[in-house]
Write an enzyme that holds these catalytic residues in place. Structure first.
Site, short mmCIF file in Angstrom:
data_model
loop_
_atom_site.label_atom_id
_atom_site.label_comp_id
_atom_site.label_asym_id
_atom_site.label_seq_id
_atom_site.Cartn_x
_atom_site.Cartn_y
_atom_site.Cartn_z
N TYR A 66 4.57 -10.00 -0.76
CA TYR A 66 4.13 -9.06 -1.80
C TYR A 66 4.29 -7.66 -1.23
O TYR A 66 3.86 -7.39 -0.12
CB TYR A 66 2.67 -9.35 -2.16
N ASP A 97 8.01 -4.17 5.88
CA ASP A 97 6.83 -3.69 5.17
C ASP A 97 5.62 -4.00 6.06
O ASP A 97 5.15 -5.13 6.12
CB ASP A 97 6.72 -4.40 3.82
N LYS A 118 -2.29 2.06 3.66
CA LYS A 118 -3.69 2.49 3.83
C LYS A 118 -4.18 2.62 5.28
O LYS A 118 -5.09 3.41 5.56
CB LYS A 118 -4.59 1.53 3.06
N1 HOZ Z 1 -2.90 -6.25 -2.88
C1 HOZ Z 1 -4.09 -6.33 -2.13
C2 HOZ Z 1 -4.19 -7.60 -1.37
N2 HOZ Z 1 -3.04 -8.13 -0.84
C3 HOZ Z 1 -5.32 -6.23 -2.96
C4 HOZ Z 1 -5.63 -4.87 -3.37
C5 HOZ Z 1 -7.05 -4.71 -3.92
O1 HOZ Z 1 -7.46 -5.45 -4.78
O2 HOZ Z 1 -7.75 -3.80 -3.49
#
Ligand code: HOZ
Length: 430
Positions: A145, A240, A268
């Site tokens: 992802y 990534d 982040k």
């Molecule tokens: N895409 C994030 C986990 N793989 C989740 C993002 C969120 O819900 O804060």
């Protein structure tokens, strides 16, 4: 059972004005059922919800809180930066400082550009790869992802997998057609695809250690294989590292596995949890980015002073204490893995604890998952029950089988012991 009256009340209200009551599907508890906890505050390894429950947290904002929540250095840096202004839409010295810090750890990024999230970083990296190579096709891996940009919501993991929409509606078929997918850890599958499209693939993108299908490790030699085949075909290799950067090692998977991609994306983590991301590569590749080149990408909040201040504080703390922090993270991960494995063995359970450093997933299957299809064999109904048994014992794990858990430097021995005890009791209760 924990009290959830207030979380329930606010979730009902939120659902009236926010889709599903959440601003990101992965946090909706849809696959595990029950009510998402509305969080009030967090400190060190703990989070507290609005009903007054306190949990040992293994979500850690999906990775970035390597030092624990509300770390003093980061808090003070943000407070100080805020006194000077929240956003200027103009360059600052701090952006240059953060860029220097990231580059000092990631030599593959001779130049880099800050954006606002991992999704933006990846979206921009793809445009850059297409602009640089003059090719349109992208190769990704089933279950990886990379955020919610159109080209990559094909066979995607994380919330898209959990909710059964790995191929999102709304992605133009003409665009999706340009995204090829291969099985992770399957060299033959990658070779087959390159044989069909020897000169058309702009980039191969992957999470070098997958965190978004639950944790899945690359088989020995797989990353090196990808490096070689992409070079052979004039295709760029994109790592990534939104989850793994500065976590598995200061220089993430690049450093850990000794493989140097053409482009790296970070998220982040480089903002200590504040909204930021970046992408970077060699001078030759980055010269395409506007205003130097013709690949356009921009944003008022890119390099935002608060996120940058938090990032500098975070990276300086990590780099200064790297000889202490990274061995400790490995130690904590190893302790959890070994303790859980001892319980699993004693009970004769079909459970596999898959771990790399301070990231781990508890799969309800007896074999190590090495690709998305293997991960999907996990007993998700059992996982859901297990998740709630842990939650009721004060341990907040990722609310989906297809996500990774994160250990921070702040998780002390007492936290880890409590987690192991909860794990043992939770299995007993299943
Ligand atoms: N895409 C994030 C986990 N793989 C989740 C993002 C969120 O819900 O804060």
């Amino acid at each position: 059972m924990k009290k959830t009256k207030l979380s329930e009340r606010y979730h009902q209200k939120a659902k009236q004005i926010i889709p599903g009551g959440v601003n990101s599907p992965a946090r909706a508890f849809l696959s595990v059922g029950g009510v998402p906890r509305y969080i009030k505050s967090a400190k060190g390894p703990f989070i507290k919800d609005i009903d007054g429950n306190k949990y040992i947290d293994y979500v850690m904002s999906w990775g970035p809180m390597i030092l624990g929540h509300t770390h003093k250095n980061i808090r003070l840096a943000v407070q100080k930066a805020l006194k000077s202004g929240a956003s200027f839409g103009a360059p600052t010295v701090a952006e240059y400082e953060l860029a220097r810090l990231v580059k000092s750890i990631y030599p593959a990024m001779q130049k880099l550009r800050f954006v606002n999230s991992g999704t933006e970083a990846v979206m921009s990296a793809l445009r850059l790869a297409r602009g640089h190579t003059g090719r349109d096709m992208i190769l990704k891996f089933d279950g990886c992802y990379h955020g919610h940009c159109d080209s990559l919501l094909v066979a995607a993991g994380s919330g898209a997998q959990t909710l059964g929409v790995p191929n999102s509606k709304g992605v133009p078929a003409d665009l999706a057609r340009l995204t090829l997918t291969a099985r992770f850890n399957d060299e033959k599958d990658v070779e087959r695809i390159f044989k069909c499209h020897p000169d058309s693939i702009a980039a191969v993108i992957l999470e070098p250690v997958i965190g978004n299908m639950g944790l899945i490790k690359p088989r020995e030699g797989f990353l090196e294989f990808l490096r070689a085949i992409t070079r052979k075909h004039g295709t760029l290799l994109i790592f990534d590292e939104v989850m793994t950067g500065f976590r598995l090692a200061p220089g993430g998977a690049c450093e850990l596995y000794g493989v140097s991609p053409d482009i790296v994306t970070l998220g982040k983590i480089i903002g200590g949890g504040l909204p930021i991301g970046c992408y970077g590569g060699s001078l030759d590749i980055m010269k395409n980015v506007a205003p130097e080149g013709g690949v356009y990408q921009a944003g008022t909040l890119s390099g935002n002073p608060l996120a940058v201040a938090a990032g500098i504080a975070m990276l300086r703390t990590l780099i200064k204490n790297k000889d202490k922090i990274y061995p400790a993270l490995e130690e904590k991960g190893k302790f959890l893995e070994e303790s859980m494995n001892a319980i699993i063995k004693r009970r004769g359970e079909k459970i596999f604890v898959n771990r790399k450093g301070s990231m781990f997933t508890i799969f309800f299957t007896s074999e190590e998952p090495v690709c998305a299809d293997c991960a999907k064999k996990s007993d998700t109904a059992k996982f859901s029950k297990f998740f709630h048994e842990m939650l009721n014992r004060g341990v907040y794990m990722a609310p989906s089988q297809f996500e990774a858990n994160f250990i921070s430097y702040a998780h002390d021995r007492q936290c880890l012991d409590k987690t192991v005890k909860a794990f043992s009791e939770a299995l007993e209760a299943l």
